[in-house]
Write a protein that holds these residues in place. Sequence first.
Motif, PDB file in Angstrom:
ATOM      1  N   GLY A   1       0.814  -1.200   0.000  1.00 21.94           N
ATOM      2  CA  GLY A   1       0.000   0.000   0.000  1.00 21.94           C
ATOM      3  C   GLY A   1       0.851   1.255   0.000  1.00 21.94           C
ATOM      4  N   PRO A   2       0.223   2.433   0.270  1.00 27.36           N
ATOM      5  CA  PRO A   2       0.937   3.705   0.217  1.00 27.36           C
ATOM      6  C   PRO A   2       2.145   3.772   1.128  1.00 27.36           C
ATOM      7  N   GLU A   3       2.069   3.094   2.313  1.00 27.59           N
ATOM      8  CA  GLU A   3       3.193   3.161   3.253  1.00 27.59           C
ATOM      9  C   GLU A   3       4.463   2.582   2.654  1.00 27.59           C
ATOM     10  N   ALA A   4       4.308   1.569   1.811  1.00 21.44           N
ATOM     11  CA  ALA A   4       5.482   0.935   1.214  1.00 21.44           C
ATOM     12  C   ALA A   4       6.154   1.839   0.201  1.00 21.44           C
ATOM     13  N   ASP A   5       5.395   2.776  -0.362  1.00 27.95           N
ATOM     14  CA  ASP A   5       5.939   3.667  -1.385  1.00 27.95           C
ATOM     15  C   ASP A   5       6.406   4.994  -0.826  1.00 27.95           C
ATOM     16  N   ALA A   6       6.181   5.239   0.470  1.00 29.40           N
ATOM     17  CA  ALA A   6       6.503   6.528   1.066  1.00 29.40           C
ATOM     18  C   ALA A   6       7.834   6.477   1.807  1.00 29.40           C
ATOM     19  N   LEU A   7       8.489   7.619   1.882  1.00 33.19           N
ATOM     20  CA  LEU A   7       9.698   7.747   2.681  1.00 33.19           C
ATOM     21  C   LEU A   7       9.313   7.740   4.162  1.00 33.19           C
ATOM     22  N   PRO A   8      10.172   7.223   5.038  1.00 34.50           N
ATOM     23  CA  PRO A   8       9.865   7.236   6.472  1.00 34.50           C
ATOM     24  C   PRO A   8       9.976   8.648   7.041  1.00 34.50           C
ATOM     25  N   ASP A   9       9.366   8.861   8.201  1.00 36.19           N
ATOM     26  CA  ASP A   9       9.435  10.175   8.843  1.00 36.19           C
ATOM     27  C   ASP A   9      10.863  10.590   9.161  1.00 36.19           C
ATOM     28  N   THR A  10      11.746   9.618   9.325  1.00 43.35           N
ATOM     29  CA  THR A  10      13.133   9.927   9.675  1.00 43.35           C
ATOM     30  C   THR A  10      13.966  10.367   8.465  1.00 43.35           C
ATOM     31  N   ALA A  11      13.426  10.220   7.263  1.00 44.62           N
ATOM     32  CA  ALA A  11      14.166  10.636   6.067  1.00 44.62           C
ATOM     33  C   ALA A  11      14.324  12.147   6.063  1.00 44.62           C
ATOM     34  N   THR A  12      15.392  12.618   5.445  1.00 44.44           N
ATOM     35  CA  THR A  12      15.632  14.057   5.373  1.00 44.44           C
ATOM     36  C   THR A  12      15.572  14.532   3.929  1.00 44.44           C
ATOM     37  N   LEU A  13      15.110  15.764   3.764  1.00 44.23           N
ATOM     38  CA  LEU A  13      15.039  16.391   2.455  1.00 44.23           C
ATOM     39  C   LEU A  13      15.792  17.703   2.477  1.00 44.23           C
ATOM     40  N   PRO A  14      16.505  18.038   1.415  1.00 37.14           N
ATOM     41  CA  PRO A  14      17.130  19.356   1.340  1.00 37.14           C
ATOM     42  C   PRO A  14      16.062  20.437   1.245  1.00 37.14           C
TER      43      PRO A  14
ATOM     44  N   LYS B   1      27.793  26.951   3.000  1.00 39.75           N
ATOM     45  CA  LYS B   1      27.468  26.382   1.692  1.00 39.75           C
ATOM     46  C   LYS B   1      26.868  24.977   1.783  1.00 39.75           C
ATOM     47  N   ASP B   2      26.787  24.448   3.008  1.00 39.46           N
ATOM     48  CA  ASP B   2      26.209  23.117   3.178  1.00 39.46           C
ATOM     49  C   ASP B   2      24.686  23.197   3.138  1.00 39.46           C
ATOM     50  N   PRO B   3      24.036  22.182   2.596  1.00 36.21           N
ATOM     51  CA  PRO B   3      22.573  22.224   2.502  1.00 36.21           C
ATOM     52  C   PRO B   3      21.906  22.089   3.865  1.00 36.21           C
ATOM     53  N   VAL B   4      20.797  22.793   4.034  1.00 35.33           N
ATOM     54  CA  VAL B   4      19.978  22.655   5.233  1.00 35.33           C
ATOM     55  C   VAL B   4      19.021  21.495   4.982  1.00 35.33           C
ATOM     56  N   LEU B   5      18.938  20.577   5.928  1.00 33.98           N
ATOM     57  CA  LEU B   5      18.108  19.387   5.778  1.00 33.98           C
ATOM     58  C   LEU B   5      16.943  19.415   6.761  1.00 33.98           C
ATOM     59  N   TYR B   6      15.824  18.841   6.345  1.00 34.20           N
ATOM     60  CA  TYR B   6      14.628  18.783   7.180  1.00 34.20           C
ATOM     61  C   TYR B   6      14.145  17.350   7.276  1.00 34.20           C
ATOM     62  N   LYS B   7      13.714  16.956   8.488  1.00 32.06           N
ATOM     63  CA  LYS B   7      13.122  15.631   8.647  1.00 32.06           C
ATOM     64  C   LYS B   7      11.725  15.631   8.038  1.00 32.06           C
ATOM     65  N   LEU B   8      11.432  14.572   7.310  1.00 32.03           N
ATOM     66  CA  LEU B   8      10.144  14.481   6.635  1.00 32.03           C
ATOM     67  C   LEU B   8       8.993  14.442   7.638  1.00 32.03           C
ATOM     68  N   GLY B   9       9.218  13.827   8.795  1.00 29.05           N
ATOM     69  CA  GLY B   9       8.175  13.801   9.818  1.00 29.05           C
ATOM     70  C   GLY B   9       7.778  15.200  10.260  1.00 29.05           C
ATOM     71  N   THR B  10       8.770  16.082  10.399  1.00 34.01           N
ATOM     72  CA  THR B  10       8.500  17.476  10.773  1.00 34.01           C
ATOM     73  C   THR B  10       7.690  18.173   9.695  1.00 34.01           C
TER      74      THR B  10
END
Length: 207
Positions: A9-22, A68-77
Amino acid sequence: MAHPDEIKGPEADALPDTATLPAELAALYLCISPAQLADLRKSKRPEGRAGNGPSIIKPVEGGPAGPKDPVLYKLGTLREFAKAHAAPSAFDGALNSGMPGWVSAKLPFFAEREPRIKRGKRVLIGGAWDRADPLREKRFKELAKGRIRFTSLTCAEAAASLWADVASHSAFAERGLALLRSETQAIEAALAETAQLAAASSPDAAG
């Protein structure tokens, strides 16, 4: 509890809350601009002035600290913030603003990574701002892994682009075609009224 390999289902296709995004992808996830996201991580006082209050959205702590380093955000946030701020976004407003928004406002679209045909024509997959899209989480996972990309286009440009499937293209393009039909009808009606006005004010009509 199901084994990770058995999750479907959708959960299998989604990134976990702990994943980070730039920041760029985090802003896209929240349907805001990178500048707006940067503003949201600044400390604010209750009345909205800059101060020593808590940040609205905190980036990952203990990460890269260089300018110059990227700022990262947790997907759960980001997900928590999105749930708390579910009002229509500026992208939704542009999409629903009629012909002016259709031809001028830039919206983000998911697109295939590489051009599929000659001359480098992009192949679109769907609207990246559409939070109601059941495939959005899956596409963000593919985006984060570099399997697809996103591009900013006006709706008119997107409707005239190639799409990965006919149904999605047709559903999106119909909105533009409906706007064009409405514009055409308004112009034709105005022409008819002008003709009636001219006929009513002509010497023959007056006689």
